[in-house]
Design a protein around this motif. Structure first.
Motif, PDB file in Angstrom:
ATOM      1  N   ASN A   1       0.813  -1.215   0.000  1.00  0.00           N
ATOM      2  CA  ASN A   1       0.000   0.000   0.000  1.00  0.00           C
ATOM      3  C   ASN A   1       0.848   1.268   0.000  1.00  0.00           C
ATOM      4  O   ASN A   1       0.347   2.339  -0.346  1.00  0.00           O
TER       5      ASN A   1
ATOM      6  N   GLY B   1      -1.529   0.365  -4.578  1.00  0.00           N
ATOM      7  CA  GLY B   1      -2.485  -0.339  -3.741  1.00  0.00           C
ATOM      8  C   GLY B   1      -2.339  -1.839  -3.863  1.00  0.00           C
ATOM      9  O   GLY B   1      -2.031  -2.379  -4.933  1.00  0.00           O
TER      10      GLY B   1
ATOM     11  N   HIS C   1      -4.794   8.063  -4.721  1.00  0.00           N
ATOM     12  CA  HIS C   1      -4.494   6.773  -4.097  1.00  0.00           C
ATOM     13  C   HIS C   1      -5.773   6.048  -3.690  1.00  0.00           C
ATOM     14  O   HIS C   1      -5.844   4.818  -3.783  1.00  0.00           O
TER      15      HIS C   1
ATOM     16  N   SER D   1      -6.448   2.582  -5.668  1.00  0.00           N
ATOM     17  CA  SER D   1      -6.297   1.411  -4.801  1.00  0.00           C
ATOM     18  C   SER D   1      -7.600   0.641  -4.677  1.00  0.00           C
ATOM     19  O   SER D   1      -7.590  -0.594  -4.558  1.00  0.00           O
TER      20      SER D   1
ATOM     21  N   ARG E   1      -2.792   4.226   4.103  1.00  0.00           N
ATOM     22  CA  ARG E   1      -1.826   3.443   3.336  1.00  0.00           C
ATOM     23  C   ARG E   1      -0.442   3.455   4.037  1.00  0.00           C
ATOM     24  O   ARG E   1      -0.166   4.307   4.828  1.00  0.00           O
TER      25      ARG E   1
END
Length: 510
Positions: free
Chosen positions: A44, A49, A380, A384, A510
């Protein structure tokens, strides 16, 4: 939105960006192994991801995987995504050809006398520009989702944001795909080379108006942003005089779409520089001596620019400013000053070798301690979610992801000012932002959301997100916080469960 009322924790922004302590296993479940937690945490952090197959192969880590990523030139995409990219105009035609042809459309439209014909031609011109920018956006999303060089893709986003241009200005939509590719190619190179690559790109010169910077008509826009944003940073010791002198050094650095060089005096002809659309025109240059960052730079032509870039890249303030932004991007808010200082020392010692700076950061104990603590920005978050939901199954339409980023305020190439999107979590964790994320979580969790609708197809191909996958049952599920597990236990359908999971504080980190 009724299901999301079960997220009292998620409704508080503070709860989303804290709760960084190690998460306990589910009641009755075996503790998650340190290796599994490490794999998920690094995936992550160092990729866009974790994917469902993470536990099957070599996991992202600060060791051998990192070295391979820093050395990798493998940009191969899986066949469906590769086919989409290969069919794009930005893949088939060189930048200069595209820009010249689009410029001709604009000039032809402006030359029309009939108002209706002019309006139609102008609309066609704008449509062409929009299509080129959308191709770049779709390529960017496909690379983030599926490219094997995941760390390079993350660095490409970082550099684009650091050297931001806004696609909507002038004809930058025709250039932005090539500009992003330039940053992609230089992602792990020397900072000095990255700085010059952006200076030589017509997208940057158009965006910050240096193509209008000439002797006796000085434009300081680009010079100011180089000092303030791209290198040394505000309050780092340079003066307004330095900005003014750099602007003089940059006179004549611009863009030329004409195929033939300009007519120049004989003494200037050897000083003329042309590479694609980039031009240094000595007829527009201020040849007086300049005093920049404590050094005298004698009038000599483009060599002055090279000298100035050397001074900027070697400045200790540049090493610190770039290192701080890089650490903030990867580790989250307020990275440890001691780590930033070590990164800056590596920057200076290696002459700005960004691969070495990355190694210093990622192999640090501070980076390991920060896993799972950084709040996902919209890019992100969206990427992800799709990576976890569909894994290796390639989407056929990246535009829903592009639109989600627009809705969350982090649209690709859309930031108007040169400072780029903010890197701090507070910019993305307000109540309005969370409400938008919850709605997007519902869209992703309830079906294919348009991701599998091929061009010109009337409907999506059959697809459903699989968030309860091998990774979830292999350890991710046991790492969830008790409030998250309690909320998921109340789900009334797979769609409801998916939406709750993607809205959880755990998935936001993350």
């Amino acid at each position: 939105m009724a299901g999301f009322a079960r997220w009292p924790l998620a409704l508080g922004a503070a709860a989303l960006v804290t709760a960084a302590a190690p998460l306990p296993p589910a009641p009755g479940a075996a503790p998650v192994s340190a290796e599994t937690a490490r794999r998920i945490g690094w995936a992550n952090r160092l990729t866009w991801g974790a994917t469902p197959t993470l536990l099957d192969g070599e996991a992202p880590d600060p060791g051998r995987w990192l070295d391979a990523q820093l050395a990798s030139r493998d940009t191969t995409l899986p066949p469906p995504a590769a086919d989409l990219v290969a069919g794009m105009r930005i893949s088939r035609e060189p930048l200069a050809q595209i820009v010249v042809e689009v410029d001709a459309m604009n000039r032809d439209a402006n030359a029309l006398a009939d108002p209706q014909a002019k309006q139609a031609a102008r609309q066609a011109y704008q449509k062409t520009l929009n299509a080129l920018a959308d191709e770049a956006r779709q390529r960017s999303i496909l690379r983030d989702l599926y490219a094997p060089d995941q760390l390079r893709e993350q660095m490409t986003w970082f550099w684009f944001n650091h050297f931001n241009v806004q696609a909507g200005k002038r004809d930058i939509r025709a250039m932005v795909g090539d500009y992003e590719q330039t940053l992609h190619d230089h992602a792990f190179g020397r900072f000095r080379d990255i700085l010059e690559a952006t200076l030589r790109h017509p997208a940057m010169l158009r965006y910050l108006d240096n193509d209008q910077n000439a002797a006796k008509r000085i434009n300081e826009n680009y010079a100011r942003e180089i000092m303030e944003l791209h290198s040394m940073g505000v309050g780092s010791g340079y003066s307004q005089t330095d900005v003014q002198e750099l602007a003089r050094i940059l006179t004549g650095v611009g863009v030329d779409l004409k195929p033939d060089p300009p007519r120049l005096k004989p003494q200037w002809q050897p000083l003329y520089v042309r590479a694609g659309l980039f031009e240094f025109n000595p007829a527009r240059h201020d040849f007086g001596d300049k005093h920049f960052l404590g050094h005298t730079i004698h009038g000599s032509g483009f060599g002055e620019v090279e000298q100035a870039l050397d001074l900027i890249a070697a400045a200790p303030a540049t090493a610190h400013h770039v290192s701080l932004r890089l650490a903030t991007y990867f580790l989250g808010d307020d990275p440890p000053p001691a780590l930033v200082d070590r990164m800056a020392a590596t920057f200076r010692r290696s002459h700005g070798d960004m691969a070495q700076v990355m190694r210093t950061m990622i192999r640090s104990r501070e980076a390991a301690a920060s896993l799972g603590k950084a709040f996902k920005d919209p890019a992100h978050y969206a990427v992800s979610a799709v990576r976890l939901a569909y894994g290796d199954r390639v989407i056929l339409n990246p535009m829903p992801v592009v639109n989600w980023l627009n809705r969350m305020g982090e649209g690709l190439y859309n930031h108007e000012t040169p400072d780029g999107y903010p890197l701090d979590s507070a910019a993305w964790s307000g109540p309005g932002q969370m409400a938008t994320r919850f709605d997007i979580a519902r869209q992703i969790g309830s079906g294919s959301a348009g991701l599998f609708r091929a061009p010109d197809a009337p409907a999506d191909a059959p697809a459903f997100p699989q968030l309860q996958n091998a990774l979830y049952f292999g350890g991710l599920g046991d790492m969830l916080a008790p409030p998250t597990r309690a909320a998921l236990a109340q789900a009334t359908s797979p769609q409801d469960w998916n939406g709750l999971f993607l809205s959880s504080p755990d998935f936001m980190r993350r």
